[in-house]
Write a protein that holds these residues in place. Structure first.
Motif, PDB file in Angstrom:
ATOM      1  N   GLN A  55       8.216   3.744  11.985  1.00 41.66           N
ATOM      2  CA  GLN A  55       7.849   2.693  11.023  1.00 41.66           C
ATOM      3  C   GLN A  55       7.382   3.274   9.692  1.00 41.66           C
ATOM      4  O   GLN A  55       7.492   2.622   8.657  1.00 41.66           O
ATOM      5  N   TRP A  56       6.817   4.505   9.742  1.00 38.68           N
ATOM      6  CA  TRP A  56       6.141   5.051   8.565  1.00 38.68           C
ATOM      7  C   TRP A  56       6.652   6.406   8.102  1.00 38.68           C
ATOM      8  O   TRP A  56       6.379   6.808   6.969  1.00 38.68           O
ATOM      9  N   LEU A  57       7.338   7.144   8.962  1.00 34.67           N
ATOM     10  CA  LEU A  57       7.686   8.537   8.648  1.00 34.67           C
ATOM     11  C   LEU A  57       9.198   8.754   8.615  1.00 34.67           C
ATOM     12  O   LEU A  57       9.901   8.434   9.582  1.00 34.67           O
ATOM     13  N   CYS A  72      -0.070   6.204   0.981  1.00 34.69           N
ATOM     14  CA  CYS A  72       0.140   5.420   2.203  1.00 34.69           C
ATOM     15  C   CYS A  72       1.070   4.254   1.895  1.00 34.69           C
ATOM     16  O   CYS A  72       0.952   3.631   0.833  1.00 34.69           O
ATOM     17  N   ALA A  73       1.941   3.946   2.837  1.00 35.81           N
ATOM     18  CA  ALA A  73       2.769   2.751   2.684  1.00 35.81           C
ATOM     19  C   ALA A  73       1.853   1.535   2.554  1.00 35.81           C
ATOM     20  O   ALA A  73       0.833   1.437   3.252  1.00 35.81           O
ATOM     21  N   VAL A  74       2.197   0.637   1.654  1.00 37.04           N
ATOM     22  CA  VAL A  74       1.373  -0.550   1.406  1.00 37.04           C
ATOM     23  C   VAL A  74       1.074  -1.288   2.711  1.00 37.04           C
ATOM     24  O   VAL A  74      -0.053  -1.719   2.949  1.00 37.04           O
ATOM     25  N   GLU A  75       2.059  -1.416   3.583  1.00 39.02           N
ATOM     26  CA  GLU A  75       1.891  -2.180   4.821  1.00 39.02           C
ATOM     27  C   GLU A  75       1.144  -1.409   5.914  1.00 39.02           C
ATOM     28  O   GLU A  75       0.761  -1.992   6.925  1.00 39.02           O
ATOM     29  N   ASN A  76       0.930  -0.119   5.742  1.00 39.69           N
ATOM     30  CA  ASN A  76       0.292   0.686   6.781  1.00 39.69           C
ATOM     31  C   ASN A  76      -1.231   0.615   6.636  1.00 39.69           C
ATOM     32  O   ASN A  76      -1.883   1.533   6.134  1.00 39.69           O
ATOM     33  N   THR A  77      -1.799  -0.480   7.094  1.00 40.13           N
ATOM     34  CA  THR A  77      -3.232  -0.732   6.905  1.00 40.13           C
ATOM     35  C   THR A  77      -4.109   0.279   7.638  1.00 40.13           C
ATOM     36  O   THR A  77      -5.181   0.618   7.144  1.00 40.13           O
ATOM     37  N   LYS A  78      -3.680   0.751   8.797  1.00 39.76           N
ATOM     38  CA  LYS A  78      -4.472   1.769   9.517  1.00 39.76           C
ATOM     39  C   LYS A  78      -4.577   3.049   8.696  1.00 39.76           C
ATOM     40  O   LYS A  78      -5.656   3.624   8.561  1.00 39.76           O
ATOM     41  N   THR A  93       2.772   2.539  -6.198  1.00 42.00           N
ATOM     42  CA  THR A  93       4.004   3.106  -6.730  1.00 42.00           C
ATOM     43  C   THR A  93       5.140   2.374  -6.029  1.00 42.00           C
ATOM     44  O   THR A  93       5.280   2.451  -4.806  1.00 42.00           O
ATOM     45  N   ARG A  94       5.914   1.650  -6.806  1.00 38.20           N
ATOM     46  CA  ARG A  94       6.959   0.809  -6.225  1.00 38.20           C
ATOM     47  C   ARG A  94       8.134   1.655  -5.751  1.00 38.20           C
ATOM     48  O   ARG A  94       8.512   2.632  -6.388  1.00 38.20           O
ATOM     49  N   GLN A  95       8.678   1.262  -4.614  1.00 39.26           N
ATOM     50  CA  GLN A  95       9.847   1.911  -4.015  1.00 39.26           C
ATOM     51  C   GLN A  95       9.713   3.442  -4.077  1.00 39.26           C
ATOM     52  O   GLN A  95      10.609   4.154  -4.509  1.00 39.26           O
ATOM     53  N   CYS A  96       8.625   3.912  -3.563  1.00 35.45           N
ATOM     54  CA  CYS A  96       8.237   5.319  -3.649  1.00 35.45           C
ATOM     55  C   CYS A  96       8.974   6.212  -2.650  1.00 35.45           C
ATOM     56  O   CYS A  96       9.200   7.384  -2.923  1.00 35.45           O
ATOM     57  N   PHE A 140      13.581   1.058   0.844  1.00 38.30           N
ATOM     58  CA  PHE A 140      12.490   1.708   0.128  1.00 38.30           C
ATOM     59  C   PHE A 140      11.175   1.046   0.520  1.00 38.30           C
ATOM     60  O   PHE A 140      11.143  -0.143   0.826  1.00 38.30           O
ATOM     61  N   VAL A 141      10.098   1.840   0.507  1.00 40.76           N
ATOM     62  CA  VAL A 141       8.761   1.284   0.731  1.00 40.76           C
ATOM     63  C   VAL A 141       7.887   1.609  -0.475  1.00 40.76           C
ATOM     64  O   VAL A 141       8.035   2.647  -1.117  1.00 40.76           O
ATOM     65  N   ASP A 142       6.986   0.695  -0.769  1.00 40.50           N
ATOM     66  CA  ASP A 142       5.981   0.903  -1.808  1.00 40.50           C
ATOM     67  C   ASP A 142       4.822   1.680  -1.200  1.00 40.50           C
ATOM     68  O   ASP A 142       4.498   1.504  -0.020  1.00 40.50           O
ATOM     69  N   SER A 143       4.181   2.511  -2.012  1.00 41.16           N
ATOM     70  CA  SER A 143       3.042   3.302  -1.538  1.00 41.16           C
ATOM     71  C   SER A 143       1.825   3.060  -2.410  1.00 41.16           C
ATOM     72  O   SER A 143       1.937   2.890  -3.623  1.00 41.16           O
ATOM     73  N   VAL A 144       0.662   3.076  -1.761  1.00 41.80           N
ATOM     74  CA  VAL A 144      -0.606   3.027  -2.478  1.00 41.80           C
ATOM     75  C   VAL A 144      -1.048   4.469  -2.689  1.00 41.80           C
ATOM     76  O   VAL A 144      -1.004   5.280  -1.764  1.00 41.80           O
TER      77      VAL A 144
END
Length: 183
Positions: A37-39, A134-140, A156-159, A166-170
């Motif tokens: 999901q994240w990597l 961190c991916a925006v959706e990865n709250t943990k 950072t959009r579509q990082c 693409f996923v956005d990252s905080v």
């Protein structure tokens, strides 16, 4: 090569060796669906041999002082990964990345491990800035820098490309001066 950063009773960060490849692969394989999901590297890790090659590359980068890629160990059991991945010596900054086996989450392990790595980074590597993306959706994952006093610098959009999208990252950061004043 013996490189260890203590975390807390029973837990430590340890430089992986080729002998750790099977344990590393087993944890990756068991957690494949969750980690995917994240990597972005999970699908490319299909065999113990893939993991051995990764460890060899990581050790080479460690020897050249380019990065530090560590295993998270709990009572001699490998349970996750963490490290400094992009050491920018001229600007005295680096980026921390981490992941933990799903069975070990929710126990404060990564928070304590990041805290130990921050201390190492500021005290031993003489860093001025530590970043975590961190991916925006990865709250943990996002909870870790937020608990440790990192500043949210925005999205950072579509990082990052993650298999088919693409996923956005905080972006989070902590400065040496902020860390020293919080001690």
């Amino acid at each position: 090569m013996n490189f260890v950063i203590p975390i807390r009773e029973g837990f430590e960060l340890r430089l992986r060796t080729k002998a750790d490849a099977e344990a590393f692969f087993k944890v990756t394989d068991k957690n494949r669906v969750y980690l995917r999901q994240w990597l972005p590297w999970v699908d490319a890790t299909k065999t113990v041999n893939d993991t051995q090659k990764y460890i060899e590359s990581s050790l080479s980068k460690f020897k050249k002082k380019e990065s530090i890629d560590l295993g998270i160990w709990y009572e001699d059991q490998w349970v996750g990964s963490m490290g400094f991945h992009y050491w920018d010596k001229s600007n005295r900054k680096d980026t921390i990345g981490y992941w933990l086996a799903e069975d070990f989450q929710g126990k404060g392990i990564v928070t304590d491990a990041v805290r130990a790595l921050i201390k190492y980074g500021f005290e031993k590597m003489n860093l001025n800035r530590i970043e975590i993306l961190c991916a925006v959706e990865n709250t943990k994952s996002r909870g870790i820098p937020e608990r440790l006093g990192f500043k949210n610098e925005g999205v950072t959009r579509q990082c990052e490309w993650l298999y088919d999208h693409f996923v956005d990252s905080v972006s989070y950061s902590l400065l040496a001066s902020e860390w020293k004043s919080s001690k």
